[in-house]
Design a protein around this motif. Structure first.
Motif, PDB file in Angstrom:
ATOM      1  N   VAL B 319       0.920  -1.184  -0.109  1.00 18.20           N
ATOM      2  CA  VAL B 319      -0.328  -0.261   0.080  1.00 18.20           C
ATOM      3  C   VAL B 319       0.676   1.289  -0.021  1.00 18.20           C
ATOM      4  CG1 VAL B 319      -1.460   0.746   0.932  1.00 18.20           C
ATOM      5  CG2 VAL B 319      -1.668  -1.327   1.363  1.00 18.20           C
ATOM      6  N   ASN B 494      -2.266  -8.075  -2.971  1.00 16.88           N
ATOM      7  CA  ASN B 494      -2.989  -6.453  -3.010  1.00 16.88           C
ATOM      8  C   ASN B 494      -3.906  -5.445  -3.246  1.00 16.88           C
ATOM      9  OD1 ASN B 494      -2.973  -3.668  -0.555  1.00 16.88           O
ATOM     10  ND2 ASN B 494      -0.808  -3.221  -1.476  1.00 16.88           N
ATOM     11  N   GLY B 497      -5.548  -2.625  -1.744  1.00 16.08           N
ATOM     12  CA  GLY B 497      -4.992  -1.911  -1.646  1.00 16.08           C
ATOM     13  C   GLY B 497      -4.441  -0.497  -2.886  1.00 16.08           C
ATOM     14  N   GLN B 500      -8.074   1.367  -3.605  1.00 18.61           N
ATOM     15  CA  GLN B 500      -7.996   2.190  -2.833  1.00 18.61           C
ATOM     16  C   GLN B 500      -7.564   3.324  -3.498  1.00 18.61           C
ATOM     17  OE1 GLN B 500     -10.287   2.155  -0.287  1.00 18.61           O
ATOM     18  NE2 GLN B 500     -10.663  -0.370  -1.127  1.00 18.61           N
ATOM     19  N   ILE B 579      -2.618  -5.315   1.708  1.00 17.28           N
ATOM     20  CA  ILE B 579      -4.781  -5.377   2.348  1.00 17.28           C
ATOM     21  C   ILE B 579      -5.250  -6.084   1.403  1.00 17.28           C
ATOM     22  CG2 ILE B 579      -6.994  -4.364   2.573  1.00 17.28           C
ATOM     23  CD1 ILE B 579      -5.382  -1.770   2.674  1.00 17.28           C
ATOM     24  N   VAL B 585      -5.990  -4.952   6.696  1.00 23.72           N
ATOM     25  CA  VAL B 585      -4.629  -4.220   7.281  1.00 23.72           C
ATOM     26  C   VAL B 585      -3.199  -5.196   7.479  1.00 23.72           C
ATOM     27  CG1 VAL B 585      -3.388  -2.146   6.708  1.00 23.72           C
ATOM     28  CG2 VAL B 585      -6.061  -2.255   6.271  1.00 23.72           C
TER      29      VAL B 585
END
Ligand code: SF4
Ligand code: SF4
Ligand code: FES
Ligand code: FES
Lengths: 178, 783
Positions: B319, B494, B497, B500, B579, B585
């Motif tokens: 992340v 991930n 992540g 996001q 994540i 997390v």
């Protein structure tokens, strides 16, 4: 190498008698063993199809039970007991003589295809120790090294067709091995 | 909850504990072999002995096996104080050692050997047995697991894991009495994606890690850390072990609430990609190796005057790295994405938005009804192992899929109607139908099973599910009510992540900017756009630009095309945060440093302006909250706001056969560079259902081959007839997709090609992994 449709039908019918398919596994395995003299790899897949047990589970069964085998044997299979009663009555010497007479290690097929010698757990013939069993049907009692040697020699002298089945097939297997 | 007493010492126990568990919890060192917390007790090894303390007059003390006794309040035992129990344990261990070779000095298990520890612990220091030891044949088990049969103490843990826990059926206990061997019928690699765990559960060196043994180090000399597996979205806890700057092995990190005791073979063996001979380990500029430090080269490269930059992060990078890259992009006024494929981006984000109640692996194990959409085994192995736990308990598991999958075979075996094949374009409709039949009075079939379940779990594979199907699966969960949970296996470690930190449609925008010529330079960190679903488009677009700066640790197609290559750290070589598919997390810690200097991803922050650094901090804070989980801890789950997604057209139902992905469980971008694991990649073939082939007028058998034609490209492959491939579909590997430059769902033309000769197929790769010459680890007793 595979079972004929007719044979498969017969096995299916037999399996139907049991509440669970897998209960028929031992019967099927014996059937295959009677046909080929042992249970070849491909048959595991065939029996697996019939019984819903995986080939591994079948192999677990076969290796657990001494009377089922995954490797070819000679025309005559001689089991000689090495358990306690027979041991005290000299089975070690009988086994040694049998090995020598067959000319190969235990479990292997003699060069002429006549015999395979296997040490065995108690055969239930303790009263006749040292005891043995031929082709899982004829029992031998009060064995001595001389007796077993004579027996193996007499098997070697048998003509190939004097016993139904096996002979040619075993010689073919032996040829493959060489 | 309650208290029992061992040697008069009170010992607290938890519900479900047996006496051995309770003793272990209280740090009383009771010997044990056959017991394993995940596999349960069978009471066969007879070493966990204690003596009961009579509670009533006339009662005699008894020697009992503590693993088979459920802990109850007020129970009393003698252990150290007993004159009998320690003798029982010691005698049993002495018996085991009459079979076991004294080959500890050359045994790979040394340092981690439970048998050695227990032997010393019970005080069996002197071997009285001077008879001949029996020897047993080793079996060659492929490139990953090594067998030294003499060392077995017949605790049955391996088969109990392999068959009973993981439902594998190609490994078993053969023989009887003192002639038991744990092996496969045929030599060669295991079928199960979880086979490596027999190394972990075996308390002796009977099964050891074959990759580790080629670069062996005493285990206490290894540098270890609490890390997270980087090879799928489950995020299993692992412990890499390294020595002299190279990775030697990876084992599961126990005590975690995510994967508990086990990992899949991809997780165990894919990390060895770090030792691939072609791994980039030195900076390369314009094809020339350079000595300068990575960061300086990167800074220089980014400073070229004529460049208009784009920046690409990655769903397999952590992340923080992605956040830093996003801010770097804003410093450079450049477009940013963390995805290589617009369709994958849309599907991932749709799935992430709908994953707020995603079930943990434990939730999946405890589910009383499971619906799986897509080939789960091949995308998230440990999630699938959790499904097997429910399957094993006879809970209904239903599966809707388009290509062959190991799980589908198992579901079929249990109840043949519960695995259905269907082309992915139809999945959404099927799920919608399921939703409407739920509302009917008399729901039947799948609907009834789901409706009657108290804790149903719905699982989807985001990469292969059309967006509409992802939404429909979540809608189904919503209709089932609060007790239902829905989760998705995402494409990379991930992915959650990465979703996001990218804007809606970010990958498409970046691609178009390149294609239009708006940007002429691209910085790529940890991604391989040229080999992905849009490989062809990226390759064309990237061929035009002047600056392609690639930071990675694999020799990917994109690295090969780069003008500047900067070697980076693998997940075991740096710190970071992933994540997982649940939004959990989890941090991972660096286990070791390589001898040659590689760029640590956390160094990238040095490229940012002061403002940008502050923005990274504040974004991290708002995304993850104030508490960063420490490595090894289970981490907490975030519930992010709904991501904007944007629109994208997806494949529609055509007339001809549609291409679907035939994955396999050891496959992943990085895993492809792990020599031993990759050597097990199945041979390429085209999967087709016999009935569908017939409907197309094709007469096929196992020696047939088919030519697939799609947009001017052709590929001829041997046929693999499988009823597990859906009607209207043909299943091919990722490699075949790349070669055909095709996309999921593309319509193809099939024509019969020249048949394979009837010769038996070439021997499988396993044959290359014969033991090393002079390998003496079984004490010179070769089979
Ligand atoms: S191989 Fe290992 S796990 Fe399996 S029975 Fe032997 S000692 Fe136990
Ligand atoms: S399931 Fe995924 S995260 Fe877990 S060990 Fe396997 S590849 Fe790694
Ligand atoms: S001990 Fe030999 S037959 Fe019983
Ligand atoms: S651990 Fe209790 S009998 Fe094996």
């Amino acid at each position: 190498m595979s079972l004929t449709e007719h044979e498969i039908e017969h096995l299916r019918e037999h399996i139907e008698h049991y509440p669970e398919k897998r209960a028929g596994a031992i019967y099927c395995l014996y059937y295959v063993q009677d046909k080929y003299g042992y249970i070849p790899r491909a048959s595991l897949d065939e029996v697996s199809e019939l019984t819903d047990l995986s080939p591994t589970q079948l192999d677990e069964l076969i290796t657990f039970y001494t009377l089922l085998r995954r490797r070819p044997v000679g025309r005559r299979l001689i089991r000689i007991c090495d358990s306690i009663s027979c041991y005290t009555r000299g089975s070690e010497q009988v086994l040694a003589a049998a090995k020598e007479a067959s000319g190969v290690e235990f479990g292997q097929i003699s060069k002429d295809g006549a015999v395979t010698v296997l040490p065995s757990i108690c055969l239930g013939l303790c009263d006749r120790a040292p005891a043995g069993l031929v082709d899982d049907s004829e029992d031998l009692g009060e064995l001595t090294p001389e007796k077993i040697r004579d027996l193996i020699c007499s098997y070697a002298a048998e003509t190939l067709d004097s016993k139904s089945g096996g002979g040619q097939q075993i010689l073919a297997v032996l040829k493959d091995q060489q | 909850m309650g208290t029992l007493y061992i040697d008069d010492q009170p010992v607290e126990f938890q519900p479900g504990d047996n006496v051995l568990d309770a003793a272990k919890r209280a740090n009383i060192e009771v010997p044990y072999f056959c017991y394993h917390p995940a596999l349960g007790a069978v009471g066969s090894c007879r070493v966990c002995a204690m003596e009961t303390v009579p509670s009533r007059e006339g009662e005699q003390p008894r020697t009992v096996m503590t693993c088979t006794l459920k802990a109850q309040d007020g129970m009393r035992f003698r252990f150290a104080q007993s004159d009998k129990a320690p003798g029982v344990s010691k005698t049993m261990v002495e018996f085991y050692m009459t079979r076991h070779p004294n080959d500890c000095p050359v045994c790979d298990e040394g340092g981690d050997c439970h048998l050695q520890n227990m032997t010393v612990e019970v005080g069996h220091a002197y071997r009285r047995f001077d008879g001949q030891k029996k020897t047993y044949p080793n079996q060659l088990l492929g490139p990953l697991v090594w067998n030294t049969a003499n060392r077995c103490i017949t605790c049955y843990r391996c088969v109990r894991f392999y068959q009973d826990y993981a439902l594998g059926d190609d490994f078993g206990a053969m023989g009887s009495r003192n002639n038991v061997l744990f092996r496969r019928i045929d030599d060669g690699a295991f079928d199960s994606p979880f086979a490596g765990n027999i190394i972990t559960v075996c308390p002796t060196g009977t099964f050891t890690d074959k990759v580790f043994r080629r670069k062996y180090s005493r285990t206490w000399m290894l540098k270890k850390s609490a890390s997270i597996c980087a090879h799928c979205s489950v995020g299993c806890h692992v412990e890499p072990g390294a020595r002299a700057g190279t990775l030697r092995r990876v084992v599961p990190n126990e005590n975690s609430a995510v994967n508990q005791y086990f990992i899949c073979d991809r997780g165990r063996y894919a990390p060895h990609a770090s030792e691939a001979a072609n791994r980039p380990l030195q900076v390369k500029v314009g094809g020339q190796l350079r000595q300068e430090p990575a960061l300086a080269v990167l800074r220089q490269a980014l400073a070229v005057s004529d460049a208009r930059w784009g920046v690409m992060g990655s769903a397999r990078e952590d992340v923080v790295t992605n956040l830093v890259l996003q801010q770097l992009a804003s410093d450079l006024n450049a477009p940013f994405t963390a995805f290589t494929d617009p369709l994958t981006e849309v599907r991932t984000k749709t799935a992430v938005n709908l994953s707020l109640s995603a079930p943990s692996l434990q939730d999946i194990e405890a589910a009383d009804c499971i619906l799986v959409v897509g080939e789960l085994t091949e995308h998230a192995p440990m999630m699938e192992l959790a499904v097997r736990q429910a399957l094993k308990q006879g809970k209904p598991v239903m599966m809707l899929h388009a290509a062959a999958s190991l799980l589908a075979g198992m579901v079929r075996k249990q109840r043949s109607l519960q695995a259905q094949t269907q082309a992915p374009v139809l999945w959404a409709e099927t799920l919608q139908k399921l939703i409407s039949s739920l509302s009917q009075e008399q729901a039947d079939g799948w609907a009834a099973l789901l409706k009657n379940a108290k804790a149903p779990v719905l699982l989807g594979v985001a990469e292969v599910m059309p967006t509409a199907a992802i939404k429909a699966l979540a809608e189904l969960a919503a209709v089932l009510g609060e007790q239902a949970r829905v989760g998705f296996a995402l494409p990379a470690a991930n992915s959650f992540g990465a979703a996001q930190v990218s804007q809606a449609g970010s990958s498409e925008q970046l691609l178009e900017a390149l294609e239009r010529g708006d940007i002429n330079a691209l910085l790529v960190v940890g991604a391989d756009p040229m080999s992905g679903w849009q490989g062809e488009r990226w390759s064309k677009a990237l061929a035009k630009i002047q600056h392609l700066v690639v930071v990675d640790h694999i020799h990917s197609a994109t690295v090969q095309a780069a003008t500047v290559v900067v070697p980076s750290a693998t997940v075991s070589e740096h710190n970071g945060v992933f994540i997982n598919y649940e939004g959990r997390v989890q941090s991972f810690a660096k286990a070791y440093s390589r001898e040659t200097q590689v760029l640590l991803q956390e160094e990238l922050i040095a490229l940012l302006s002061g403002d940008a650094r502050a923005r990274v901090q504040s974004q991290l804070l708002s995304m993850l909250g104030s508490v960063m989980p420490s490595p090894g801890s289970t981490g907490s789950r975030i519930k992010p706001a709904t991501l904007p997604i944007g629109q994208l057209a997806e494949a529609v139902l055509g007339n001809g056969p549609a291409l679907v992905l035939q994955g396999w469980h050891g496959e992943e971008e990085v895993a492809g560079f792990a020599t031993e694991l990759a050597s097990l990649t199945p041979h390429d073939s085209v999967g087709i259902a016999p009935a569908y082939a017939k409907a197309l007028g094709l007469t096929l058998d196992k020696n047939s081959r088919l030519t697939i034609s799609v947009h001017n490209k052709q590929l001829t492959l041997p046929v693999s007839l499988s009823a597990q491939v859906a009607e209207g579909c043909v299943a091919v590997s990722r490699r075949a997709f790349a070669e055909l430059q095709a996309r999921l769902g593309d319509e193809v033309k099939l024509t019969a090609a020249m048949r394979l000769s009837e010769e038996p197929a070439a021997p499988s790769v396993v044959a290359h992994f014969t033991p090393l010459q002079g390998d003496n680890s079984n004490g010179g007793l070769r089979p």
